[in-house]
Every structure is written in C-alpha cells, then in structure tokens.
Motif scaffolding. Sequence first.
Motif, short mmCIF file in Angstrom:
data_model
loop_
_atom_site.label_atom_id
_atom_site.label_comp_id
_atom_site.label_asym_id
_atom_site.label_seq_id
_atom_site.Cartn_x
_atom_site.Cartn_y
_atom_site.Cartn_z
N ALA A 1 8.35 11.46 1.72
CA ALA A 1 9.56 11.33 0.88
C ALA A 1 10.02 9.77 0.67
O ALA A 1 9.64 9.02 1.77
N ASP B 1 11.07 9.30 -13.18
CA ASP B 1 10.87 8.69 -11.67
C ASP B 1 11.03 7.28 -11.37
O ASP B 1 11.06 7.11 -10.26
N ALA C 1 0.65 11.98 -6.65
CA ALA C 1 1.34 12.56 -5.65
C ALA C 1 1.81 11.88 -4.48
O ALA C 1 1.10 11.17 -4.17
N LEU D 1 12.92 10.91 -3.67
CA LEU D 1 11.80 11.98 -4.02
C LEU D 1 11.04 12.62 -2.78
O LEU D 1 11.09 11.71 -1.74
N SER D 2 10.80 13.72 -2.86
CA SER D 2 10.43 14.41 -1.89
C SER D 2 8.50 14.07 -1.87
O SER D 2 8.12 13.79 -2.71
N HIS E 1 5.58 15.45 -4.15
CA HIS E 1 6.10 15.08 -5.56
C HIS E 1 5.33 14.36 -6.59
O HIS E 1 4.83 13.20 -6.18
N GLN E 2 4.94 14.87 -7.79
CA GLN E 2 4.19 14.25 -8.57
C GLN E 2 5.02 13.24 -9.60
O GLN E 2 5.86 13.98 -10.19
N LEU E 3 4.52 12.12 -9.77
CA LEU E 3 5.62 11.10 -10.30
C LEU E 3 5.53 11.55 -11.89
O LEU E 3 4.72 11.64 -12.37
N GLU E 4 6.62 11.44 -12.39
CA GLU E 4 6.98 11.62 -13.95
C GLU E 4 7.63 10.10 -14.19
O GLU E 4 8.21 9.61 -13.35
#
Length: 352
Positions: free
Chosen positions: A338, A312, A334, A302-303, A306-309
Amino acid sequence: MSIAPIEIGGRAVGPGHPCYVIAEIGINHNGERALAEQTIAAAAAAGADAVKFQNYRAEDFLSDRSMTYSYLSQGENVVESQFDLFKRCEITGDDLVFLRDACDRHGISFLSTPTSEEGVAELLALDVPALKNGSDYLGHLDLIVAMARSGRPTILSTGMATEEEVAEAVGAYRGAGGRNLVLLHCVSAYPTPVDQLNLRRMQSLAAAFDCVIGFSDHSRGEMAALIAVALGAAVVEKHVTLRHDLPGPDHAFSADPRELESLIKGVRAVEEGLGSAAIAPADGEAEARMSYRLSCVAAGGLSAGHQLERADVAFRRPGTGYRPALVSTLIGRALKCAVERGHVFDESDFVR
C-alpha cells in the motif's frame, strides 16, 4: 560549415579556441621608444596575446604632401599634413628590432603591418608569428601575394571593402599558396558609431570565404568586441594607448590599460558563458532537476495489489522518480505494498 583553426606562434586560433586578442599600438607610440615599450608592457599586463605596430614608409602611400588629416587630440580638433603625421611615427629597422626585443622581454607576441615587400622581409627577418595587412592595402595584391608566399599566417582587414574586393584579395592570397588566413571585419571610421558596426558581416565573411574570422574594433568601449566574440570572432584587434590625453590622432578612441584589461576579461567571460552547444543539462543543474522537475506520484492512497490506472497517477515534485513522460509504462502494473497519497513511485513499488 566547419572552419579549421590556424596556428599563430604555437597558439591555435579559430572556432573552439580562446579569442586571440591583438593590442593595436599602431602609431600611438608617437615615435618614442620609451612610450612604445611602456604600452607594450601595459598590453601584456592586461592579458593581450600580441601587440601590433606599423612598419611603413610614408613615401609608400603618400606622394601628395598637401593632403591633410583632421582628428581629435587632447580635446581639440587638429588638422595637419598626412605626410608629416606619418613621417614622425615611422619605425626604422633598428626600431623594429627594439620593439620585437621589448615584446620578448614582456612575454607578448610582436606583430606589425608592412606597406611594401621590403617591409614583409623586415618582419620575416624578425621571425614574426603572423603578418597583418591593413584595410587601406587590401587592394595591393602584390603585397598580399608576398605575404602568402612567406608561409606565415596572414590577417587581412576588410574595412571599406566590397565583397568583390575581398574576393580579389582572398583569391590572390590563396592563388599564391597561402593557406592560413584570417579575415577581420573592420569599419574604417575613427571612432566607429554603433549604428555602423555591422557586426553580422563577420558571419557573411566566414560563409563566403571559409576562413577564420575576427573583428578590428575602432569603436569606443568594449561592447562591440564582446558582441563580436559572441558572434564567432576568433581574433579581436583593439587600438590601445597608455593615456587618452596623449597627442595624436588615435589616443582619444583607443583603450587605455584599464579599459583593455576590462575588455579582455569580458572576452574571457563571454567565451565561458558561451559554453557547450550540446542540448543537455548544465553541470550545475543536477540538484535543480531533482528539486524542480516532476515525478509520477500516487494521486491518492492505494492498496497492495492494486493495478494502476491513469487516474491513480499525478505529477508532483521532486523529480526523483519516474518522469511524467513514462506514465504509460506504469499503467496496469500491480503494487507490492500500500502507498499513501503523494508517494513517489519507484521500481521497487511494483510486482515484477
């Protein structure tokens, strides 16, 4: 139901306290002082809290001298006069003093079962820490009243008894002002077969009479006593002998010194194993929780930003991060940097 412990000789006895173990010498002294003291010493060395004798007069409970008793002794079936058997094992006033002093020498409490009010008085004169009433005398309410009025803790055995008879005895004791009561579940069969032990009866006694409970064990071996402790017995009484091959009615099924020591060690192990009733990890599970439990980890690379889903996040060992139950608290947050696949999420990973 919360049952209050009682005190016997400065020792708390009841729920939450170590089981009080009574080595029942009974008539296994065979009328010999030397054998009695040797058995006292062996019981003390095995770790028993008390030894118990019987200060009866045969005439107190036997008038028909034709009554006989059949028992196994030294591998043979013996039939003899009950009167003769009990008469030769009577303990006189001087004998009681000797036995009490022997117990003092060996650092163990002295108890005895009387069969008359005079017998109660003999024991009180020796400052016994508690009184014991035998199953055969459960219906002798006058004796139970005398025990209650003594102010000493009293142990009542309930062998052969109906619930009504136990209620009569408890009612007589409490009606006379007695407060410190122990009821022992007991089966008056010598030895008691496993299928007649009925150990759950102890819990029925506790529920019906709201008092400390225990078990007077007449079975062979230690299994029954250990189960009794697991079921809540605060007192265990076990017949003991110096040797199984001694003459007399109780030696064959009694515990010898080695067996008594094993039983007491087993009782202490059961108590230790019962431990705490708290629903919580055991002290030794801290490392296991870290190693075996699951954490919220990155399901893939993950970068930063990135907002976690939900997709993820996977659940993997070790259990050092967020518990899987907290996954919903991570969704939408967020990432600061990374992360690689399998990274265990930590609070420091997220933008505040």
